[in-house]
Design a protein around this motif. Structure first.
Motif, PDB file in Angstrom:
ATOM      1  N   SER A 134      35.953 -20.089  32.570  1.00  0.00           N
ATOM      2  CA  SER A 134      34.737 -20.902  32.477  1.00  0.00           C
ATOM      3  C   SER A 134      33.909 -20.811  33.750  1.00  0.00           C
ATOM      4  O   SER A 134      32.672 -20.802  33.703  1.00  0.00           O
ATOM      5  CB  SER A 134      35.103 -22.360  32.194  1.00  0.00           C
ATOM      6  N   VAL A 135      34.573 -20.729  34.900  1.00  0.00           N
ATOM      7  CA  VAL A 135      33.856 -20.582  36.173  1.00  0.00           C
ATOM      8  C   VAL A 135      33.156 -19.231  36.238  1.00  0.00           C
ATOM      9  O   VAL A 135      31.999 -19.121  36.677  1.00  0.00           O
ATOM     10  CB  VAL A 135      34.834 -20.734  37.362  1.00  0.00           C
ATOM     11  N   VAL A 136      33.835 -18.188  35.788  1.00  0.00           N
ATOM     12  CA  VAL A 136      33.299 -16.825  35.868  1.00  0.00           C
ATOM     13  C   VAL A 136      32.087 -16.642  34.967  1.00  0.00           C
ATOM     14  O   VAL A 136      31.081 -16.038  35.366  1.00  0.00           O
ATOM     15  CB  VAL A 136      34.396 -15.801  35.499  1.00  0.00           C
ATOM     16  N   LEU A 137      32.143 -17.180  33.748  1.00  0.00           N
ATOM     17  CA  LEU A 137      31.077 -16.899  32.769  1.00  0.00           C
ATOM     18  C   LEU A 137      30.376 -18.148  32.260  1.00  0.00           C
ATOM     19  O   LEU A 137      29.291 -18.048  31.683  1.00  0.00           O
ATOM     20  CB  LEU A 137      31.668 -16.116  31.587  1.00  0.00           C
ATOM     21  N   GLY A 138      30.966 -19.328  32.448  1.00  0.00           N
ATOM     22  CA  GLY A 138      30.363 -20.548  31.926  1.00  0.00           C
ATOM     23  C   GLY A 138      30.337 -20.555  30.413  1.00  0.00           C
ATOM     24  O   GLY A 138      31.261 -20.069  29.759  1.00  0.00           O
ATOM     25  N   THR A 139      29.273 -21.060  29.853  1.00  0.00           N
ATOM     26  CA  THR A 139      29.137 -21.121  28.396  1.00  0.00           C
ATOM     27  C   THR A 139      28.370 -19.929  27.837  1.00  0.00           C
ATOM     28  O   THR A 139      28.076 -19.885  26.645  1.00  0.00           O
ATOM     29  CB  THR A 139      28.424 -22.424  27.991  1.00  0.00           C
ATOM     30  N   GLU A 140      28.066 -18.981  28.682  1.00  0.00           N
ATOM     31  CA  GLU A 140      27.288 -17.821  28.277  1.00  0.00           C
ATOM     32  C   GLU A 140      28.107 -16.883  27.404  1.00  0.00           C
ATOM     33  O   GLU A 140      29.325 -16.802  27.540  1.00  0.00           O
ATOM     34  CB  GLU A 140      26.808 -17.075  29.529  1.00  0.00           C
ATOM     35  N   ALA A 141      27.429 -16.183  26.514  1.00  0.00           N
ATOM     36  CA  ALA A 141      28.048 -15.131  25.707  1.00  0.00           C
ATOM     37  C   ALA A 141      27.351 -13.816  26.025  1.00  0.00           C
ATOM     38  O   ALA A 141      26.122 -13.742  26.024  1.00  0.00           O
ATOM     39  CB  ALA A 141      27.945 -15.444  24.223  1.00  0.00           C
ATOM     40  N   VAL A 142      28.127 -12.798  26.322  1.00  0.00           N
ATOM     41  CA  VAL A 142      27.590 -11.497  26.709  1.00  0.00           C
ATOM     42  C   VAL A 142      27.905 -10.490  25.621  1.00  0.00           C
ATOM     43  O   VAL A 142      29.045 -10.410  25.150  1.00  0.00           O
ATOM     44  CB  VAL A 142      28.182 -11.023  28.053  1.00  0.00           C
ATOM     45  N   ALA A 143      26.915  -9.729  25.221  1.00  0.00           N
ATOM     46  CA  ALA A 143      27.093  -8.736  24.158  1.00  0.00           C
ATOM     47  C   ALA A 143      26.543  -7.386  24.624  1.00  0.00           C
ATOM     48  O   ALA A 143      26.378  -7.149  25.819  1.00  0.00           O
ATOM     49  CB  ALA A 143      26.401  -9.208  22.883  1.00  0.00           C
ATOM     50  N   ASP A 144      26.277  -6.521  23.663  1.00  0.00           N
ATOM     51  CA  ASP A 144      25.682  -5.198  23.929  1.00  0.00           C
ATOM     52  C   ASP A 144      26.554  -4.310  24.802  1.00  0.00           C
ATOM     53  O   ASP A 144      26.079  -3.650  25.731  1.00  0.00           O
ATOM     54  CB  ASP A 144      24.288  -5.343  24.568  1.00  0.00           C
ATOM     55  N   PHE A 145      27.850  -4.296  24.509  1.00  0.00           N
ATOM     56  CA  PHE A 145      28.743  -3.379  25.205  1.00  0.00           C
ATOM     57  C   PHE A 145      28.562  -1.970  24.636  1.00  0.00           C
ATOM     58  O   PHE A 145      28.006  -1.804  23.544  1.00  0.00           O
ATOM     59  CB  PHE A 145      30.191  -3.849  25.049  1.00  0.00           C
ATOM     60  N   PRO A 146      29.016  -0.945  25.357  1.00  0.00           N
ATOM     61  CA  PRO A 146      28.824   0.435  24.882  1.00  0.00           C
ATOM     62  C   PRO A 146      29.330   0.623  23.456  1.00  0.00           C
ATOM     63  O   PRO A 146      30.455   0.251  23.134  1.00  0.00           O
ATOM     64  CB  PRO A 146      29.637   1.270  25.881  1.00  0.00           C
ATOM     65  N   GLN A 147      28.489   1.226  22.628  1.00  0.00           N
ATOM     66  CA  GLN A 147      28.802   1.328  21.208  1.00  0.00           C
ATOM     67  C   GLN A 147      30.039   2.175  20.946  1.00  0.00           C
ATOM     68  O   GLN A 147      30.831   1.882  20.041  1.00  0.00           O
ATOM     69  CB  GLN A 147      27.610   1.922  20.454  1.00  0.00           C
ATOM     70  N   LYS A 148      30.262   3.195  21.766  1.00  0.00           N
ATOM     71  CA  LYS A 148      31.423   4.067  21.512  1.00  0.00           C
ATOM     72  C   LYS A 148      32.736   3.314  21.699  1.00  0.00           C
ATOM     73  O   LYS A 148      33.711   3.562  20.977  1.00  0.00           O
ATOM     74  CB  LYS A 148      31.378   5.292  22.417  1.00  0.00           C
ATOM     75  N   TYR A 149      32.755   2.355  22.623  1.00  0.00           N
ATOM     76  CA  TYR A 149      33.966   1.555  22.816  1.00  0.00           C
ATOM     77  C   TYR A 149      34.073   0.463  21.755  1.00  0.00           C
ATOM     78  O   TYR A 149      35.179   0.146  21.302  1.00  0.00           O
ATOM     79  CB  TYR A 149      33.974   0.937  24.207  1.00  0.00           C
TER      80      TYR A 149
END
Length: 332
Positions: A134-149
């Motif tokens: 929670s400290v590292v990212l909080g309530t944020e959601a991160v997307a759009d990672f490399p499509q091949k992975y």
């Protein structure tokens, strides 16, 4: 061991239940046996299956790691934060794995050097790792990672010629390696000895503390990798990813016949337990059973997996005592 005894072993019973659930689902639910659904069902248990491998080794050695899902969440949050900071994904993965190994090392140090019980330690680090996420990212959601992975982690991309997703294929390879280590090496025999009687194992020359330390490090490492797989599969890095997943892992391992007191069980039984829980959850989902009811079912399975083998053991022991009491005395 007779053929009947092998058949009545709990891990064999779980294998029979797995086949029964598959046949029941095939006959009762349309689309259950379709390769697309089976591929999705397998992929849904990929993270649980991966974490179940080191968890099996830990429980056989009389230990437990309840922080695995929180480490998964911390790995996911760290991956999202570093991706936002512009890091290459190829660099993010080893950093997350290093954090997982360090978290496992912390658990191992507290258990082996400070002498605290693993249950208490990992309940504490469960909260610690989730708080760090929670400290590292909080309530944020991160997307759009490399499509091949991302494609590698989803069930729509499978091993050519099969319906098996790549994370499940990786699990299968690791399961074979783990089975060889547990059942065919001196290290595996040491784990059973430690779980059965730790003091006796120590006096027999087994490096108990070093082995337990290694198991916790591997558990943290694999849990961190499972966090990467989880993040790519859902396409979202969040601090609460995998919340409560440790209960599913524990339920699957114990359902497979691994004795919570240590010293007993087979990896084949643990794998059957993982697949059984996965198929049951998939079958319930296809029949529109709510996630809350699925949690209840998981809890019931957890209780049954602990209680049933003990009841069988007690009944078997009483039967042997009665047989011994009624046996004719040997001729003098």
């Amino acid at each position: 061991m007779t053929a009947l005894t092998k058949l009545l072993r709990w891990d064999s019973v779980v294998g029979v239940l797995l086949v029964a659930v598959f046949l029941a689902g095939t006959g009762s639910t349309e689309g259950f046996a379709d390769t697309a659904n089976l591929s999705a069902a397998l992929n849904d248990v990929a993270e649980v299956a991966l974490i179940a491998l080191p968890m099996t080794l830990l429980v056989v050695a009389g230990q437990v790691d309840l922080s695995v899902a929180s480490m998964l969440g911390l790995s996911s949050a760290l991956a999202g934060s570093l991706w936002n900071a512009g890091w290459a994904f190829e660099t993010i993965v080893p950093v997350c794995l290093l954090v997982g190994a360090v978290g496992g090392l912390l658990n191992g140090l507290l258990v082996t050097r400070v002498g605290l019980p693993s249950l208490a330690v990992t309940i504490g680090t469960l909260t610690l790792f989730r708080g760090l996420a929670s400290v590292v990212l909080g309530t944020e959601a991160v997307a759009d990672f490399p499509q091949k992975y991302a494609d590698w982690a989803t069930y729509t991309t499978t091993v050519p010629g099969t319906f098996v997703p790549y994370p499940v294929a990786l699990f299968a390879v690791l399961a074979v390696i783990t089975a060889v280590v547990l059942h065919c090496t001196g290290f595996g025999r040491s784990l059973y000895a430690i779980g059965a009687q730790e003091d006796a194992a120590y006096f027999a020359g087994i490096r108990v503390k070093r082995i337990k330390m290694a198991l916790f490090v591997v558990s943290g490492l694999v849990s961190s990798f499972a966090g990467i797989v989880y993040t790519l599969r859902y396409g979202s890095a969040r601090a609460d990813n995998g919340l409560g997943l440790e209960l599913v892992v524990i339920a699957s391992v114990l359902l497979g016949g691994i004795d919570f007191d240590g010293g007993k069980g087979t990896l084949g039984g643990a794998v059957a337990g993982v697949l059984l829980v996965g198929l049951l959850r998939n079958l319930l989902t296809l029949n529109d059973v709510s996630s809350e009811i699925q949690v209840v079912v998981t809890g019931v399975l957890l209780i049954a997996s602990v209680l049933t083998p003990r009841v069988i053991s007690v009944v078997t022991e009483r039967r042997h005592r009665r047989a011994a009491a009624t046996a004719p005395a040997p001729a003098s």
